[in-house]
Design an enzyme around this catalytic site. Structure first.
Site, mmCIF file in Angstrom:
data_model
loop_
_atom_site.group_PDB
_atom_site.id
_atom_site.type_symbol
_atom_site.label_atom_id
_atom_site.label_comp_id
_atom_site.label_asym_id
_atom_site.label_seq_id
_atom_site.Cartn_x
_atom_site.Cartn_y
_atom_site.Cartn_z
ATOM 1 N N LYS A 241 10.694 5.077 9.672
ATOM 2 C CA LYS A 241 11.909 4.329 8.609
ATOM 3 C C LYS A 241 11.937 5.531 7.186
ATOM 4 O O LYS A 241 13.316 5.212 6.996
ATOM 5 C CB LYS A 241 10.633 3.428 8.362
ATOM 6 N N ASN A 242 11.303 6.033 7.430
ATOM 7 C CA ASN A 242 11.342 7.071 5.735
ATOM 8 C C ASN A 242 12.636 8.521 5.990
ATOM 9 O O ASN A 242 13.374 8.681 5.477
ATOM 10 C CB ASN A 242 10.127 7.950 5.342
ATOM 11 N N ARG B 32 7.923 -4.470 6.799
ATOM 12 C CA ARG B 32 8.560 -3.697 6.356
ATOM 13 C C ARG B 32 8.552 -2.178 7.031
ATOM 14 O O ARG B 32 9.458 -1.303 7.011
ATOM 15 C CB ARG B 32 8.438 -3.012 4.335
ATOM 16 N N ASP C 100 0.869 8.618 3.165
ATOM 17 C CA ASP C 100 1.214 7.077 4.462
ATOM 18 C C ASP C 100 -0.321 7.107 4.547
ATOM 19 O O ASP C 100 0.238 5.839 5.521
ATOM 20 C CB ASP C 100 2.601 7.130 4.632
ATOM 21 N N CYS D 272 6.006 0.366 -8.825
ATOM 22 C CA CYS D 272 5.753 -0.134 -7.740
ATOM 23 C C CYS D 272 3.738 -0.092 -7.614
ATOM 24 O O CYS D 272 3.560 0.702 -8.208
ATOM 25 C CB CYS D 272 6.294 -0.373 -6.256
ATOM 26 N N ARG E 103 6.342 5.658 -9.654
ATOM 27 C CA ARG E 103 7.232 6.566 -9.617
ATOM 28 C C ARG E 103 8.533 6.778 -10.422
ATOM 29 O O ARG E 103 9.497 5.841 -9.991
ATOM 30 C CB ARG E 103 7.655 5.375 -8.307
HETATM 31 N N1 EPU Z 1 7.868 12.409 -8.574
HETATM 32 C C1 EPU Z 1 8.381 12.306 -10.096
HETATM 33 N N2 EPU Z 1 9.487 12.515 -9.899
HETATM 34 C C2 EPU Z 1 10.434 11.630 -9.438
HETATM 35 C C3 EPU Z 1 10.216 11.298 -8.228
HETATM 36 C C4 EPU Z 1 8.907 11.711 -7.340
HETATM 37 O O1 EPU Z 1 7.197 12.864 -10.365
HETATM 38 O O2 EPU Z 1 11.297 12.046 -9.454
HETATM 39 C C5 EPU Z 1 6.540 11.811 -7.729
HETATM 40 C C6 EPU Z 1 6.137 10.786 -7.913
HETATM 41 O O3 EPU Z 1 5.336 9.753 -8.644
HETATM 42 C C7 EPU Z 1 5.004 10.668 -6.761
HETATM 43 C C8 EPU Z 1 5.406 12.376 -6.053
HETATM 44 O O4 EPU Z 1 6.185 13.012 -7.252
HETATM 45 O O5 EPU Z 1 3.617 11.501 -7.573
HETATM 46 C C9 EPU Z 1 6.253 12.381 -5.130
HETATM 47 O O6 EPU Z 1 6.726 10.982 -4.772
HETATM 48 P P1 EPU Z 1 8.190 11.230 -4.114
HETATM 49 O O7 EPU Z 1 9.157 11.242 -4.330
HETATM 50 O O8 EPU Z 1 7.801 12.313 -2.334
HETATM 51 O O9 EPU Z 1 8.021 9.541 -2.955
HETATM 52 P P2 EPU Z 1 9.340 8.845 -2.859
HETATM 53 O O10 EPU Z 1 9.987 10.464 -2.017
HETATM 54 O O11 EPU Z 1 10.203 7.852 -3.782
HETATM 55 C C10 EPU Z 1 8.846 8.754 -0.475
HETATM 56 C C11 EPU Z 1 8.539 7.339 0.554
HETATM 57 C C12 EPU Z 1 7.049 7.103 0.585
HETATM 58 C C13 EPU Z 1 5.655 8.661 0.240
HETATM 59 C C14 EPU Z 1 6.267 9.281 -0.621
HETATM 60 C C15 EPU Z 1 5.894 10.656 -0.258
HETATM 61 C C16 EPU Z 1 10.349 6.875 1.830
HETATM 62 C C17 EPU Z 1 11.552 6.258 1.665
HETATM 63 N N3 EPU Z 1 9.278 6.747 0.926
HETATM 64 O O12 EPU Z 1 8.444 7.956 -1.150
HETATM 65 O O13 EPU Z 1 6.453 6.219 1.428
HETATM 66 O O14 EPU Z 1 5.305 7.451 0.538
HETATM 67 O O15 EPU Z 1 7.658 9.465 -0.038
HETATM 68 O O16 EPU Z 1 5.291 11.370 0.798
HETATM 69 O O17 EPU Z 1 11.160 8.187 2.402
HETATM 70 C C18 EPU Z 1 5.386 4.600 3.195
HETATM 71 O O18 EPU Z 1 6.469 4.898 3.814
HETATM 72 O O19 EPU Z 1 5.270 4.225 2.826
HETATM 73 C C19 EPU Z 1 5.794 4.920 1.714
HETATM 74 C C20 EPU Z 1 5.471 4.836 0.252
#
Ligand code: EPU
Length: 439
Positions: free
Chosen positions: A26-27, A405, A313, A120, A125
């Site tokens: 998915k990701n 999802r 995850d 969320c 986030r």
């Molecule tokens: N963060 C920041 N600033 C930003 C973005 C992120 O401080 O601008 C922080 C977040 O708060 C968190 C950390 O960085 O503490 C990592 O977050 P990340 O941005 O990597 O998360 P994401 O890219 O929004 C993806 C996956 C998530 C998974 C995370 C971490 C997708 C669609 N989602 O989210 O997947 O948990 O990376 O590996 O790729 C799931 O599939 O259940 C899921 C939540």
């Protein structure tokens, strides 16, 4: 149509057996589908899982003028018109990952208006890293009435040296957004503290197949030499490492032999290492992983961190396994420190867990007992299913739209392994917000 408030009823305490195939990730699929915005040529993406989040992403792309058709698990996509560059709140609120159209839109159309994704249940986030990275390439960004409004300056985006580290380390989707924008920027970009997740590598390889010049994906330093245009692509998405981990843990908690096919073992090394430390044997043959009945697991200490360390995850699912381990385990969450929603529900099933300061202490019990519990987000739901498979008696999990999802028809696939799990259709529609999304 909104998803319904279905429930699962599980009669646990049974051994499982047989084989289960892993779906596409998915990701990986979510940002990869968005690269169709970056070319006028037709694109084809295979091994795309049939999930609600993917449908939402396809709807967002349709709104942005991309024509899509499905054939089995392949999505064919081609930009038909470029009039609308707004990804609306109604769709992005259903799935935070909608934000990954920002980089592709900006790079190709010179403007992007994307609803801010909000928080969320797994935490706040923020999106500061996405914005900081795009601004370093020259994008002009304002936040207005809940929307990110980004445009390229006169002369377009320009390559830059970008440090993309945040207080919790790297960000997967910020890396994806900045990478896409840098691909069509003028000159060279270096992204330092880039996310190293396999999904970022898949995205970079897909972009390279379209003519991009990216090196270093999978390491913390990605280099990009900008190109003027991209061609179409025929790409197949990598297998879902989190789904594979979930099935392996299901095998371990039920002390069963389960064969998980179509895995990338090299994407699962941290998970396999924790299973090994807990005394669970997993045999690996090519792309097949088989759990060997290994008795009661031993307690373990786990810390979640960005890849290649243990993935957040798979944290809730691993916590489910720890609830019946011999001894006291700890699980420390360093990516989303508040992501422990599964703990309170598992306590209703007899688990002994205390959560404080981003850490769960799990005292193993002999047995879990079935109970009524509620799914709060995708991975917490997967953990409750795993716990329900091991628990004695009946477990009823409400709000399983969360699990839909990220896991395709999970109850049907688990039934093929001998699990007694039924979906009970709910009459009410589920709320259409990302409050429990965590995707
Ligand atoms: N963060 C920041 N600033 C930003 C973005 C992120 O401080 O601008 C922080 C977040 O708060 C968190 C950390 O960085 O503490 C990592 O977050 P990340 O941005 O990597 O998360 P994401 O890219 O929004 C993806 C996956 C998530 C998974 C995370 C971490 C997708 C669609 N989602 O989210 O997947 O948990 O990376 O590996 O790729 C799931 O599939 O259940 C899921 C939540």
């Amino acid at each position: 149509m909104l998803p319904r408030m279905d429930s699962f009823v599980i009669h646990g305490g049974r051994k499982l057996s047989g084989s289960i195939a892993v779906s596409g990730a998915k990701n990986s699929a979510l940002p990869i589908l968005a690269v169709s915005l970056m070319t006028d040529a037709p694109c084809s993406f295979g091994n795309v899982p049939l999930l609600r989040d993917i449908q939402t992403q396809v709807k967002i792309l349709n709104t942005l003028g991309v024509e899509t058709t499905w054939q089995g698990r392949t999505v064919r996509a081609r930009v038909k018109d470029t009039y609308n560059s707004t990804a609306p709140y109604e769709l992005v609120k259903q799935m935070r990952a909608g934000v990954c159209v920002l980089g592709p839109l900006l790079a190709r159309r010179g403007e992007a208006v994307v609803s801010m994704p909000g928080g969320c249940v797994i935490g706040e986030r923020p999106i500061d890293l996405h914005l900081r990275g795009l601004e370093a390439l020259g994008a002009v960004i304002e936040l207005d009435h809940g929307y990110i409004k980004a445009r390229t300056p006169a002369g377009g985006l320009r390559g830059a040296e970008i440090y993309l580290g945040g207080k919790f380390g790297s960000s997967v989707l910020a890396t994806a957004n900045v990478l896409c924008a840098a691909v069509l920027a003028k000159g060279a970009t270096v992204i330092e503290c880039a996310a190293c997740e396999p999904e970022v590598v898949d995205l970079a390889e897909c972009l390279n197949a379209m003519g991009a010049k990216i090196t270093g994906a999978g390491s913390p330093r990605i280099r990009v030499q900008g190109v003027r245009r991209l061609k179409g692509v025929d790409w197949s998405v990598i297998p879902d490492r989190i789904e594979a981990a979930t099935f392996l843990i299901a095998g371990a908690i039920t002390n069963s032999a389960i064969t998980v096919t179509g895995c990338r073992g090299d994407h699962l090394m941290a998970v396999l290492d924790v299973l090994r430390q807990m005394g669970i044997k997993v045999e690996r043959k090519g792309t097949t992983l088989t759990t060997v009945p290994s008795g009661r697991p031993k307690a373990c200490e786990v810390v979640t961190l960005p890849h290649p360390a243990f993935p957040t995850d798979a944290q809730a699912q691993m916590m489910a396994l720890m609830t019946i381990a011999e001894g006291t385990s700890t699980i420390t969450e360093r990516v989303f420190p508040e992501r422990f929603m599964a703990a309170a529900e598992m306590k209703r099933m007899g688990a002994r867990i205390s959560v404080a300061n981003g850490q769960a202490v799990v005292q193993g019990v002999d047995k879990l007992s079935g109970a009524e519990v509620m799914a709060s987000d995708l991975r917490a739901s997967a953990a409750l299913v795993i716990a329900g498979l091991a628990a004695e008696g009946e477990t009823r999990i409400s709000r399983v739209y969360h699990i839909d999802r990220g896991y395709e028809r999970i109850e049907e696939r688990l039934r093929k392994l001998g699990a007694r799990i039924q979906r009970i259709a709910g009459s009410d529609a589920a709320p259409a917000t990302a409050s429990g999304t965590a995707g």
